[in-house]
Design a protein around this motif. Sequence first.
Motif: not given
Length: 262
Positions: A171-174, A177-187, A235-241, A246-251
């Motif tokens: 949950x930290x990183x793997x 990282x599996x989404x293969x996006x830079x942090x700006x692309x992810x945002x 990944x499919x079952x947990x990506x939304x969580x 990540x979004x809640x933490x930033x907001x």
Amino acid sequence: MKIFRKFGAAAILFCLPFTTFAWGTNGHRISGEIAYSYLTPKARLAVKQILGNESMAMASNWADFIKSDDSFRYLYNWHFVDFDKAMTQAEMNDYLAKDTEVDAYTKMNFMIAELKKPGLSKENKLLYLRMLIHVVEDVHQPFHTGHKDDKGANDFKLNWFGKPTNMHSLWDSELIDFQQLSYTEYVAAINHTTTAQRAEWQKAPISQWLYESNQLAEKLYTDTKPGDNLSYKYNFNHLDILNQQLLKGGVRLAGVLNEIFK
């Protein structure tokens, strides 16, 4: 000589096990960049005056990068609040009302109060802002409210696409990282909120953040067994969580900083 010491500390850092971190490098940067996008002009100016040319996305990893420095080891327990079980809302509130430990809850409240003080030194402003950015993000990683007996799921061993790892690292990183996006692309991919949604998330007290993360951690503990080999379906079952946390933490980080620097 100073340059050599700095590079030496960096070399030690990259030899350390990453299981002790929360949200990997990209995870913290994602939440930090999201937070910056929701700062008021006044808060942006205050943050700029403290961080200088260091962006919030980059500052969000400072607390992990200095873990190899003995002079900052006292900050270790600031990153998490471990629990022994799933807590009800009432149990969580009661526990935190009596909490005097050195942990994420007590230290977030401490740093918020300190950063509101007009006479705070420049050195402490920088330390507390960097740490506050990081810890607010940390507690939205579910296993930073995980079990004490397995070190927040660091001892929960499993496999990710056949590679040995543990639940905390997953949950930290793997997963990120599996989404293969830079942090700006992810945002750019996930930072889509409404005014009402942001207001709802930001009005929640810190105790509610911890309650939500604890509930998620308990769900994640029960839907996976030690030794499981996880891959595409997980990944499919947990990506939304993952993305919501990540979004809640930033907001919520933006809400805290807007309140401090209003």
